[in-house]
Design an enzyme around this catalytic site. Sequence first.
Site, mmCIF file in Angstrom:
data_model
loop_
_atom_site.group_PDB
_atom_site.id
_atom_site.type_symbol
_atom_site.label_atom_id
_atom_site.label_comp_id
_atom_site.label_asym_id
_atom_site.label_seq_id
_atom_site.Cartn_x
_atom_site.Cartn_y
_atom_site.Cartn_z
ATOM 1 N N ASP A 144 49.225 19.623 15.283
ATOM 2 C CA ASP A 144 49.882 20.495 16.090
ATOM 3 C C ASP A 144 49.955 20.233 17.760
ATOM 4 O O ASP A 144 49.017 19.319 18.132
ATOM 5 C CB ASP A 144 49.608 22.100 16.118
ATOM 6 C CG ASP A 144 48.167 22.274 16.679
ATOM 7 O OD1 ASP A 144 47.154 21.279 16.306
ATOM 8 O OD2 ASP A 144 48.024 23.302 17.156
ATOM 9 N N GLU A 209 44.967 23.433 16.076
ATOM 10 C CA GLU A 209 43.881 23.137 17.305
ATOM 11 C C GLU A 209 44.449 23.781 18.587
ATOM 12 O O GLU A 209 43.505 24.398 19.165
ATOM 13 C CB GLU A 209 43.626 21.738 17.217
ATOM 14 C CG GLU A 209 42.297 21.317 18.268
ATOM 15 C CD GLU A 209 42.668 21.348 19.731
ATOM 16 O OE1 GLU A 209 43.893 21.473 20.285
ATOM 17 O OE2 GLU A 209 41.884 21.640 20.330
#
Length: 522
Positions: A144, A209
Amino acid sequence: MTDPGKKFRIVKFLKIIISCAVLTIASLLTVATIRTLSMDVNAGLQLANWEKTTNLSLVLDRHEREQLFANLKDAIRIRTVSYSQTNLNTSALLLFDRFIRKAFPTVFSSSKVKHELVANYSHLFWVQGSRPELQPYMLLAHTDVVPASEDDAWEVPPFSGDEKDGFIYGRGTMDDKGSVMGILAALEYILMKGYTPQRGFYIGLGHDEEVHGLNGAVNIVRLLKERGVKLLFVLDEGSAILDGILKGLDGPAALIATSEKGATVLKLSVSMPPSHASMPPRETTIGILAAAVKRLEENPMKRLFGLGPEGGMFEHLAHKFRFPLNFVMSNLWLFAPLIARIMERNETTNAFVRTTTAVTMFNAGVKENVIASYAEAFVNMRIHSAQTLKEVLECVESTVGDPRVKIEVVYGFDPLPISPYDETSFGFQIIKKTVLDMFPSMIVAPGMCIANTDSRHFKDLSSSIYRFTPAIYKPGDAQRFHGINERTSRENYEGMVQFFFRLFQNCDIKKLPESHTSVHEL
Ligand SMILES: N[C@@H](Cc1ccccc1)C(=O)O
Ligand SMILES: CCCCCC(=O)O
Ligand SMILES: [Zn+2]
Ligand SMILES: [Zn+2]
C-alpha cells in the site's frame, strides 16, 4: 578606598578559578583526543573468515533489465492507496495480487515456495530451505501507498510510472513498492537459476502498513505465532544509504536501523455553542485551538541527541567525518549539546535530535458566518528512544496549558527496543556483509529509523529487527517520502534486486565467523 589585602585575595581567587577552568578544559580535551585516536572502528568481522556460500551472480541482459523496470512501472500504476484503516483501495489490492502472480510465475509455481493470502490482501511466502535446522529469517515490505494528488507539483504524474532522466517516478517507488518488487524479482531470478536456499525464509507483504498494519502485519504475526515460528532476524524498510545528507561525512554511509522511534497521534479539540458571526466571542474555538497548536510548534520537545541509537550511529561514523567533526563525533559525551543545535536546523537531521511534533490536520467551521462550535487538530509525534509516550503526553499537556483544549490519544506506542549490532549479531552482520559485497568501501553503521514500520509488530518473533533498504539517497530525497516527486533511479532499483539476490545466498551460512574485533574503545 579598597583594602589592598582584600584586592590581593580577590585576584588570587580569580587566578585559582581560571587555572582550574584551564586544567578542566585541557583534561577534557585530552580525554577527547585519546578517545578520538583510539576509536578505531574497523570493518568488524574479517570478510576473509566467512564460510563460503554459493556465489551465483545476477547478470541481466537488456531485455531482462527492461522487463524488470516495466514490472516496477506496472506496479506503480496500480493505485493501492490507503486513506484510513477503514478506507483502502481494495480493488487495487486485488489487482495487485493478480499482477504479481503474472509478473513472477516461477515464484508462484515453485514447489519450494508456499504462498498464502492473509486478511484477504496481504501476502505471506514461505521459501523452504534445504537445511530445516537453520532458523528462518523474514523480509518485510508493503504494497500500500499514501495518497498523492495529481494537481501537486509532480514533474511526472504520481501513478503514471513514467520515467524521466533515468528515474522512475511514482508514489510507492521509494515507499515501498521498490522493496516489494525487488524482493520478488530477486526470488524469481534465483529460483529460475535452480537455486535452493539452505536457510528458509519468509516474505511478508503487508497491505495496510501506511495505516499501521493492524490487519496485514498483525495477522501475519498471529499466523506465525500459531505455528510457533521464531525468526533469526527481520529486515524491513526504514533506513538506507545516505550520501551527502549527514553534513561533514566523507562519502555515503549505509545505516542499518536497529530501532525505530515511538509514535503517537493526538487529537486536540475545542467546543463551544455556535453563535452568529456578527456577535463573536473574544476567542473562538478556532482561535483557542490555533493558539494551542502554535505553542506546540514554538516549544519543540527537548533535545535528546546522543541518548538513543543515533549516539552509536554517529560514534561508528565519527572516524569518517572530516576534522573537527571526527573529533566532535567521537566525543558526544562532551559535544552532544553542540551537535544537537546544528542538527536541529534541518528537518531530516532534527528527527535524530528529539521527539518531533507535526501538526498534520486542522478541521473547523461549517459556514463563514457561523462561529464554529467545534475545532479539531491532529498532531503526529515520533518519540525519541530516550523518551516514553507517557512523558511526551505530560509535556504536551503542559505546553498546551489550556483546559478548554481537550487532548485525546488516537494511538500511541513507546520507542522500539534496540536490536543487537555487535559482531555476534547474525542479522546485522549478514546485512552489513551484503552491503559490502555490493559496495566494498561503504561505511556501514547502526542507525535509527525516524519513522515507523510494520516490523514493530514482529518484536515477539525476533529480538533482531533491522530496517534498511540498499537505496542511495541524496539531499532532498528524504522529502520525497510521502511528498511530491517520489522516485527511484534505475541504479537504485536494480541495486535492490542485486542486494536481495545476494542476501538469500549470504544467509546460507550456519554461523558467523569468529569475531576478531579491532574496535578499541576507552
Ligand atoms: N510508516 C508510516 C505509517 C505509520 C505511522 C505510524 C505508525 C505506524 C505506521 C509512517 O511512519 O508514517
Ligand atoms: C523512511 C521509510 C518510511 C517508513 C515508514 C513508512 O512511511 O512507510
Ligand atoms: Zn513504507
Ligand atoms: Zn510510508
